[in-house]
Design an enzyme around this catalytic site. Structure first.
Site, PDB file in Angstrom:
ATOM      1  CE1 TYR A 144      45.189 -19.931  32.636  1.00  0.00           C
ATOM      2  CE2 TYR A 144      47.270 -20.839  32.991  1.00  0.00           C
ATOM      3  CZ  TYR A 144      46.173 -20.632  33.494  1.00  0.00           C
ATOM      4  OH  TYR A 144      45.684 -21.162  34.745  1.00  0.00           O
ATOM      5  CG  ASP A 238      53.423 -15.412  31.506  1.00  0.00           C
ATOM      6  OD1 ASP A 238      54.436 -16.309  32.021  1.00  0.00           O
ATOM      7  OD2 ASP A 238      52.436 -15.594  31.781  1.00  0.00           O
ATOM      8  CE  LYS A 266      53.447 -24.174  33.116  1.00  0.00           C
ATOM      9  NZ  LYS A 266      52.669 -23.197  32.342  1.00  0.00           N
TER      10      LYS A 266
HETATM   11  C1  LIG Z   1      51.561 -22.459  33.087  1.00  0.00           C
HETATM   12  C2  LIG Z   1      51.654 -20.980  32.781  1.00  0.00           C
HETATM   13  C3  LIG Z   1      51.133 -20.200  33.892  1.00  0.00           C
HETATM   14  C4  LIG Z   1      50.619 -20.200  35.278  1.00  0.00           C
HETATM   15  O1  LIG Z   1      51.497 -21.053  35.926  1.00  0.00           O
HETATM   16  P1  LIG Z   1      50.976 -21.881  37.119  1.00  0.00           P
HETATM   17  O2  LIG Z   1      52.340 -22.545  37.795  1.00  0.00           O
HETATM   18  O3  LIG Z   1      50.257 -23.113  36.618  1.00  0.00           O
HETATM   19  O4  LIG Z   1      50.310 -21.161  38.277  1.00  0.00           O
HETATM   20  C5  LIG Z   1      51.185 -18.493  33.449  1.00  0.00           C
HETATM   21  N1  LIG Z   1      51.827 -18.217  32.133  1.00  0.00           N
HETATM   22  C6  LIG Z   1      52.123 -19.015  31.393  1.00  0.00           C
HETATM   23  C7  LIG Z   1      52.713 -18.683  29.991  1.00  0.00           C
HETATM   24  C8  LIG Z   1      52.179 -20.526  31.689  1.00  0.00           C
HETATM   25  O5  LIG Z   1      52.345 -21.268  30.714  1.00  0.00           O
END
Ligand SMILES: *Cc1c(COP(=O)(O)O)cnc(C)c1O
Length: 427
Positions: A144, A238, A266
């Site tokens: 994701y 990511d 995060k």
């Molecule tokens: C949470 C997450 C996102 C998206 O971040 P948001 O702040 O919810 O938009 C993208 N990539 C990874 C790996 C994530 O865990």
């Protein structure tokens, strides 16, 4: 456990907010029941509006590695907020947080702040496309990267390499530029490079956390790096979730492979809305205003958010043993859960990376999305409901990662295992 007030609050929310929530997982659809509405957090605990207390293994889906209401983070936020909430002009706080990130992440020479992980990955991909002059991207099934158009593509029928959108509203014309590969399967990536000579980048969670916890194998990452180099494509890690979670330097601290671009989020916001993307200066300088690739944000680098992130990152950095302790506690938890499950004849696959933990109700090891999908989601839902009722707040899906914070202590973990043993016995 009573949920009268949460049930009423959920009904009221549903009248004015679609599904009653501002992010779909919060609605508890995959486990059933009413999501507790939260009144406050304290260290490792959450309290709902009915007065119930929970040990919190979600931690706002990752950001709160220091737990709720960390006094140093709160003080930094309050002090910064008193001087004004936003200026739309540069502040030194942005440079300070950028310096922390650049000094920790070898792959990052320059970094730009945005407001979410979604925005970070979306912008990194635009930059990769602008830099290479190519249109296609490769992503992995089960990873994701936020909800932007070209990333909201997963396994369709699995019949083709080219993706189909998995949400209405994403034009097929966009989705066709997203090629899908299987996690931990280098042949599937080679197939993408054979299908297209227009690949700008490969984007991957180097420790996948959004299909449950599934780390990439070292040899797989090495081969991925080599393939990208051969074909002139950029490699994007990511690390929105794994950054400052798996180690002080994220997944990159646990592999020899260096990406071209990195996305963060995060933890670097300490609970405030922050994302970031960074990489080699030569690539990052292609961004506006120095370069032609446009990217902007009214609230980007918001001072209060920067202050929360700085206070969080600096505390993590100052404590040399923190990730070792977090990992020991995460291991204590999953090993305890596994033993308790096995005592009751239930197979559980468990794994840990720093403060991240995962457990699958599955009798085979999980290496990719298809393996993860073979897990027993009904058993997970029953486990989730029973544990919630006993005051243990786990993520409400089999396909999410759990988190330990510095405020999650051994006593809380042992209580969790003791309760899980009874729950497994009744499943
Ligand atoms: C949470 C997450 C996102 C998206 O971040 P948001 O702040 O919810 O938009 C993208 N990539 C990874 C790996 C994530 O865990």
């Amino acid at each position: 456990m009573k949920h009268t007030k949460s049930i009423a609050a959920y009904e009221a929310a549903k009248r004015v907010i679609p599904g009653g929530v501002d992010s779909p997982v919060r609605a508890f659809k995959s486990v059933g029941g009413t999501p507790p509405f939260i009144e406050r957090g304290d260290g490792g605990y959450l309290f709902d509006i009915d007065g119930n207390r929970y040990v919190d293994y979600v931690q706002s889906w990752g950001p709160l590695i220091l737990g709720h209401c960390d006094p140093t983070v709160e003080a930094a936020v309050f002090e910064t907020a008193r001087r004004g909430l936003s200026f739309g002009a540069p502040t030194t706080l942005e440079t300070e947080l950028a310096e922390e990130i650049v000094s920790l992440f070898e792959a990052v020479e320059k970094v730009r702040f945005v407001n979410s992980g979604t925005e970070a990955v979306m912008s990194a991909i635009r930059l990769a496309r602008g830099y290479t002059g190519r249109d296609d991207i490769v992503k992995f099934k089960g990873c994701y990267h936020g909800h932007s158009d070209s990333l909201l593509v997963q396994a369709g029928s699995g019949a083709t390499t080219f993706g189909s959108p998995n949400s209405p509203g994403v034009p097929a014309d966009f989705a066709k530029h997203t090629l899908l590969a299987d996690y931990n399967n280098i042949e599937s990536v080679k197939a993408c490079f054979e299908a297209s000579d227009n690949i700008a980048c490969v984007v991957i969670e180097p420790i996948a956390g959004n299909m449950g916890l599934v780390p990439a194998e070292e040899s797989f990452l090495q081969e991925l790096r080599a393939l990208c180099d051969t074909h002139g494509a950029l490699l994007i890690f990511d690390e929105v979730m794994s950054g400052f979670r798996a180690s002080l330097t994220g997944a990159q601290g646990l592999t020899s492979v260096r990406p071209d671009l990195v996305t963060l989020g995060k933890v670097i916001g300490g609970g405030m809305p922050v994302g970031a993307f960074g990489g080699r200066a030569e690539i990052m300088d292609k961004l506006s205003p120095d370069g032609p690739v446009y990217q902007a944000g009214t609230l980007s680098g918001n001072p209060v958010a920067m202050a929360a992130g700085l206070a969080t990152v600096r505390q993590l950095r100052a404590d040399g043993a923190v990730y070792e302790i977090l990992q020991m506690r995460a291991e204590r938890l999953v090993n305890g859960l596994k033993a308790a499950a096995e005592e009751n004849g239930i197979a559980l696959q468990v794994d840990v990376r720093g403060s991240m933990f995962g457990f699958f109700f599955n009798d085979k090891p999980v290496k990719n999305f298809d393996d993860a999908l073979a897990s027993d989601t009904e058993r997970f839902a029953a486990f989730h409901r029973a544990m919630l009722d006993r005051g243990f707040y786990f993520a409400c899906s089999q396909f999410e990662t759990g988190f330990i914070s510095t405020k999650t202590n051994d006593a809380m973990i042992d209580e969790t295992i003791r309760n899980a043993k009874e729950v497994f016995g009744a499943l």
